[in-house]
Write a protein that holds these residues in place. Structure first.
Motif, mmCIF file in Angstrom:
data_model
loop_
_atom_site.group_PDB
_atom_site.id
_atom_site.type_symbol
_atom_site.label_atom_id
_atom_site.label_comp_id
_atom_site.label_asym_id
_atom_site.label_seq_id
_atom_site.Cartn_x
_atom_site.Cartn_y
_atom_site.Cartn_z
ATOM 1 N N MET A 1 0.840 -1.179 0.000
ATOM 2 C CA MET A 1 0.000 0.000 0.000
ATOM 3 C C MET A 1 0.883 1.239 0.000
ATOM 4 N N ALA A 2 0.402 2.299 -0.576
ATOM 5 C CA ALA A 2 1.191 3.531 -0.626
ATOM 6 C C ALA A 2 0.552 4.593 0.228
ATOM 7 N N GLU A 339 -1.791 -3.132 -3.440
ATOM 8 C CA GLU A 339 -1.213 -4.150 -4.292
ATOM 9 C C GLU A 339 -1.882 -5.508 -4.140
ATOM 10 N N HIS A 356 5.387 2.324 -6.825
ATOM 11 C CA HIS A 356 5.318 1.715 -5.494
ATOM 12 C C HIS A 356 4.472 0.438 -5.524
ATOM 13 N N HIS A 360 5.401 -3.748 -5.200
ATOM 14 C CA HIS A 360 4.934 -4.710 -4.193
ATOM 15 C C HIS A 360 4.821 -6.126 -4.761
ATOM 16 N N GLU A 379 6.779 -2.827 3.287
ATOM 17 C CA GLU A 379 6.573 -1.405 2.973
ATOM 18 C C GLU A 379 7.879 -0.616 2.968
ATOM 19 N N ASN A 382 10.168 -1.801 0.083
ATOM 20 C CA ASN A 382 9.567 -1.419 -1.191
ATOM 21 C C ASN A 382 9.590 0.089 -1.402
ATOM 22 N N TYR A 454 7.284 4.100 6.310
ATOM 23 C CA TYR A 454 7.497 4.540 4.927
ATOM 24 C C TYR A 454 8.688 5.478 4.792
HETATM 25 ZN ZN LIG Z 1 3.009 -0.126 0.024
#
Ligand SMILES: [Zn+2]
Length: 1014
Positions: A1-2, A339, A356, A360, A379, A382, A454
């Motif tokens: 996930m972003a 993702e 991003h 994943h 996370e 990535n 992140y």
């Molecule tokens: Zn992510």
């Protein structure tokens, strides 16, 4: 996930405690055959699933846990609902039943026999299938069930928006059985997933005119050709693309089948308006990947980001193994993107999110880590690669941007994706609210999930890359990928791999940057020239010593020398060539984690070698570590007595926080023709233990006001003087040193903050004079001790405040006040009942002089005259006749109605204030203020003059026009008899109106200091 800075909580009993962190040599396999039909008139999925469960473990299995995640949307008791509420996201919590989701119509059979099903305590998300016979090691079981999903609106990931369908986390799915046994977990928004690898064969039935994007390889040749054909069509311009038009669904259904091996999840998306972009990438190993992008209004250029992500990750980590890679643009309410194997959905077709999410496929998809417990393994790694894909290292000498002659300091973030992560990390680190990166995702605060997982941990990987060198780092990661692809590496598998591969302990990285809240702070302590050499002494935070690079530059910022420094103690001495060196910099590329970069610079010439002269810049500047920055901006002020004031504010404090912050604001007042102004300076000391931070500060102010001053009246006839008072312009000066203690919060997700402030306040009020620092001997002195406990929850904030004052207003007095306020939200997140309870009492009475009356507890604090500590910015504080007399101060009993002397007491008062929102979006809030006042009475009866204390009940009810925290205007309607009598004595209703104007919110220093993203 972003997510950038976004996003937590709670706990199922699958706790991270006593987890084995090294994977077993075996893993289970789950092969799915699913058929599902979309009923888009009722937003339902009707499906049937067969899972062949291969028990590759050495154990006999007696039960199998299944996730039924659509039940996360069932009610407000699910972990998902509670987490959303805690995180201040109310759209699910306050949603209607019809928009929620669920999974039902289950009928589990194992090898054709009915079995017993239990639900894990607390919900319907996790089913335990109790097998009729144990499933032996090496054996398989065929599990079948029907299922029906009521598709919720999009609150997180699974959902629909009208007839756009995001079908994710949607089918009954076995939990992972590994070295730790079963890993059941509820669905969460903050906190991702962990699933078994296997083969999926999924047949999706939808009305014929839907376009479907799904995991895996499409098996229907006609549909495949149709998509190829669509992707060859030229697109309409975005402006010609009508998202609001949605065609009627066809009566006839089509069945599409997708097959994919070696994946651990399956997602699909359907819309009748999707357009299709297609491209392809041939990898260095000859494998060709077809890339797809589905969007209602596509933009031709977006697909190139899919291609570049596949190429970049294949090159740096390992070859993409699948035939297709798809991105679909849909509404999404869990970060910028999410993702799934071979398919990813994003909210916007934007480069960063696409790279991003596609990335994943490696960190989560192919390397199937336990994302719920170890978010750093997917996370952080990535996000590191995503930033690296768009990063060009360079030495950063100045951040200046010349904007029409105005030179602006820019932080590194404006020229580097890692710089952006650095700013986010610093936000948490400088507030000392950071958490270690190795925690399970649900334990992070919403903010820290962004700024630590992140940001900080991604930066840590950049630092590891620099330490090992690109080649060695990339080879190490490729080897990790080859060893662990299609498996479930646990933390020690990764750590063991890195240590074995490099032959190094790297405890600064694993134990320091990832597994602690210590932050490196490198600095140049001294520089001495000795012959042709420079002797440079470097210091590091001794609790976390990390490697870094040190560079020397000539006068034109050309690199002379770069040295890798791997300190083993907190102090390092280096000998460098002195020839031509003008500047010495630690980490000139700004790639190493360093909580204060300001001490990383030294010059070989000049007075202030390691500091440099301050750079004075106008507004709009951000932190530039190479300089001591002083900003200035013109200020225009005004009040009734000084009239217009013009001056300059000098300050250093903008985000991220500094250790020392100041605001100095001298102004010239045109009305009184003198110098006025305000100043505030604060320094923070970071400490360890129960107190996390100590702040030492000083506040000063000088303005004019209006009020009584003593005067000697002389009778000219008798020449006898008497003391009296007159109303006159006067000036006040305030000098207030303070110390504050911020307590550490051991459960950061509770959002609780404890703070103790101790102030000494000296107030000098005197007949107006243009000179400052006069008559300080007559000044009043106070000590103000305030303890506050706040819980900054978005929907249900709470605050407790205890205040003790001791002061001298002719006589000395002691006053104690207690205040508790809370908000009870209801209906919609924006609605709520605000309650406040206040108790105040005098521990020592102030006496009965005019001065003493200023410190009385009084129901309506309508006049700035009673702001004896000069804590609240006021426009007409000394005015007793105009509307400025109707400005309320947000303290003490807080009656919202013109109350005059009623309820003023030197004894005690107990108040309750209620304010409620109303239905609809009206800015109107009815209120009621009620008080019990123990006040002095003084009345003449037949029996003579009676004096004493008596309890009186008072109330005011009215309506407040709410214009935000900044301004509220209160219209009182009803009151008790004695207040009403006061009102009746004033002919004009407008005099009863009062307002709360929070001018303090305009103070940039306080605004930044109290600024809280979440
Ligand atoms: Zn992510």
């Amino acid at each position: 996930m972003a997510r950038l800075v976004t996003l937590t909580f709670l706990c199922l009993s699958t706790a991270a405690f006593a987890q084995k962190t090294k994977q077993a040599g075996w893993q289970q396999k789950t092969d799915y055959t699913i058929s599902v039909t979309l009923d888009d008139s009722l937003n339902l999925l009707n499906g049937f699933e067969t899972v062949v469960y291969h028990n590759n473990s050495p154990d006999n299995i007696t039960e199998i846990f299944f996730h039924l995640w659509p039940n996360a949307y069932l009610n407000n008791n699910t972990p998902f609902a509670k987490q959303q509420y805690e995180n201040g996201q109310g759209d699910f919590y306050f949603s209607e039943y019809k928009d929620r989701g669920r999974m039902d119509s289950l009928n589990f059979k194992v090898d054709g026999e009915k079995i017993k099903v239990e639900f894990l305590e607390g919900g319907f998300e996790i089913a335990k299938l109790i097998l009729n016979r144990p499933l032996g090691s090496g054996k398989k079981a065929v599990i079948t069930t029907s299922f029906r999903v009521k598709i919720p609106k999009v609150f997180s990931r699974l959902g629909h928006e009208d007839q756009t369908y995001c079908i994710t986390q949607w089918y009954p799915k076995p939990a992972v059985y590994d070295v730790n046994g079963w890993n059941p977990m509820p669905y969460l928004d903050q906190g991702e997933f962990y699933s078994e690898f296997g083969r999926f064969e999924v047949t999706i039935r939808v009305p014929e005119n839907y376009i479907v994007a799904a995991t895996g390889n499409l098996q229907n040749l006609d549909e495949h050709l149709k998509l190829m054909d669509m992707s060859a069509q030229p697109f309409k311009k975005e402006s010609d693309c009508d998202k609001s038009f949605n065609p009627v669904s066809a009566k006839k259904y089509k069945a599409l089948t997708y097959i994919q091996d070696s994946i651990h999840d399956f997602a699909w998306f359907a819309d009748k308006r999707f357009k299709v972009e297609r491209s392809k990438v041939t990898l260095a190993n000859g494998h060709t990947v077809t890339t797809w992008l589905y969007e209602i209004c596509p933009n031709k250029s977006s697909i190139k980001w899919v291609d570049s992500a596949i190429t970049f990750y294949s090159e740096k980590v390992g070859y993409y193994p699948y035939a297709n890679a798809t991105v679909v643009v849909t509404p999404l309410k869990a970060g910028g993107g999410m993702e799934y194997p071979t398919i990813t959905n994003v909210g916007e077709a934007e480069r960063q999110v696409i790279v991003h999410e596609v990335g994943h496929n490696w960190f989560y998809g192919i390397l199937g880590t336990n994302e719920r417990l170890y978010p750093w393994m997917d996370e952080s790694i990535n996000n590191y690669y995503e930033a690296r894909s768009n990063y060009k290292p360079r030495y950063i000498h100045n951040h200046q941007l010349d904007l029409k002659g105005l030179s602006i300091d820019l932080p590194n973030s404006f020229n580097s994706p890692f710089g952006m992560l650095d700013i986010q990390f610093l936000y948490s680190a400088r507030k000392r609210s950071d958490q270690k990166a190795t925690l399970p995702s649900r334990e992070f605060t919403n903010l820290n999930y962004g700024t630590i997982i992140y940001s900080k941990a991604s930066l840590a990987f950049l630092q590891l890359q620099n330490y090992l060198g690109d080649e060695r780092f990339d080879a190490m990661m490729k080897s990790y990928y080859e060893t662990w692809k299609f498996k479930h590496p646990l933390p020690d598998d990764f750590i063991g791999h890195v240590k074995n591969y490099t032959g190094e302990e790297l405890s600064w990285f694993f134990d320091g940057l990832l597994n602690s809240t210590e932050n490196p702070d490198m600095k140049i302590s001294s520089v001495k020239k000795s012959g042709d050499s420079l002797v440079v002494i470097l210091k590091s935070n001794p609790r976390l010593i990390t490697p870094f690079y040190l560079q020397t530059f000539d006068i034109s910022n050309n690199l002379i020398q770069e040295v890798k420094v791997v300190p083993s103690t907190g102090k390092t001495t280096l000998k460098l060539g002195a020839n031509g060196v003008s500047k010495i910099v630690i980490d000139a590329k700004q790639e190493a984690i360093d909580v204060f970069r300001g001490n990383n610079y030294a010059r070989t010439k000049g007075i202030l070698k390691t500091l440099g002269l301050p750079s004075v810049k106008p507004i709009l500047n951000l932190e530039n570590p190479e300089k001591i920055q002083v900003f200035y901006s013109p200020v225009l002020g005004m009040n009734l007595y000084n009239k217009t004031m013009l001056g300059v504010a000098f300050y250093n404090s903008l985000l991220p926080r500094k250790k020392t912050e100041f605001l100095v604001m001298p102004m010239y007042a045109f009305g009184t023709k003198d110098l006025t102004g305000y100043l505030d300076v604060q320094h923070r000391f970071f400490t360890r233990g129960a107190i996390k931070e100590v702040q030492v500060g000083f506040e000063g102010a000088r303005f004019a006001t209006f009020g009584i001053i003593p005067k000697l009246f002389t009778d000219t006839a008798t020449n006898v003087s008497t003391e009296g008072v007159v109303d006159a312009l006067k000036s006040y000066e305030k000098y207030a040193p303070r110390v504050s203690f911020l307590f550490k919060n051991n459960s950061p997700r509770s959002k609780a903050n404890l703070k103790l402030d101790i102030r000494y306040i000296l107030i000098s009020e005197q007949a107006f004079t243009k000179r400052m620092f006069t008559n300080l001997s007559d000044a009043s002195q106070f000590v103000d001790i305030n303890f506050s406990a706040t819980k900054n929850h978005k929907f249900a904030p709470r605050k407790f405040n205890a205040n003790y004052q001791i002061g001298d207003v002719g006589n000395s007095f002691q006053k104690l006040t207690l205040e508790y306020s809370l908000r009870i939200p209801y209906e919609q997140a924006k609605k709520g009942l605000h309650m406040r309870f206040f108790f105040g009492t005098f521990l020592q009475k102030p006496g009965s002089s005019l001065e003493a009356e200023r410190v009385f507890l009084r129901l309506g604090d309508n006049s700035g005259y009673y702001d004896y500590l000069y804590d609240y910015a006021q426009f007409g504080r000394g005015n007793s006749t105009s509307m400025f007399n109707q400005q309320m101060m947000p303290r003490t009993p807080g009656f919202r109605g013109f109350v005059l002397a009623t309820g003023a007491t030197d004894h005690s008062v107990l108040t309750a204030n209620f304010t409620s929102t109303v239905p609809f979006k009206l800015p109107i809030r009815p209120y009621v203020d009620i008080a019990m006042v123990n006040a002095l009475f003084n009345r003449t009866t037949n029996a003579g003059v009676q004096r004493g204390y008596e309890l009186n009940l008072h109330y005011v009810a009215g309506v407040s026009i709410w214009m935000g925290e900044f301004l509220q205007v209160n219209f009182p309607i009803l009151a008790d008899k004695s207040i009403q009598e006061g009102w009746d004595a004033t002919s004009n209703y407008s005099e009863r109106i009062n307002f709360t104007l929070n001018l303090n919110l305009l103070n940039p220093l306080k605004a930044v200091r109290e600024f809280d993203l979440f």
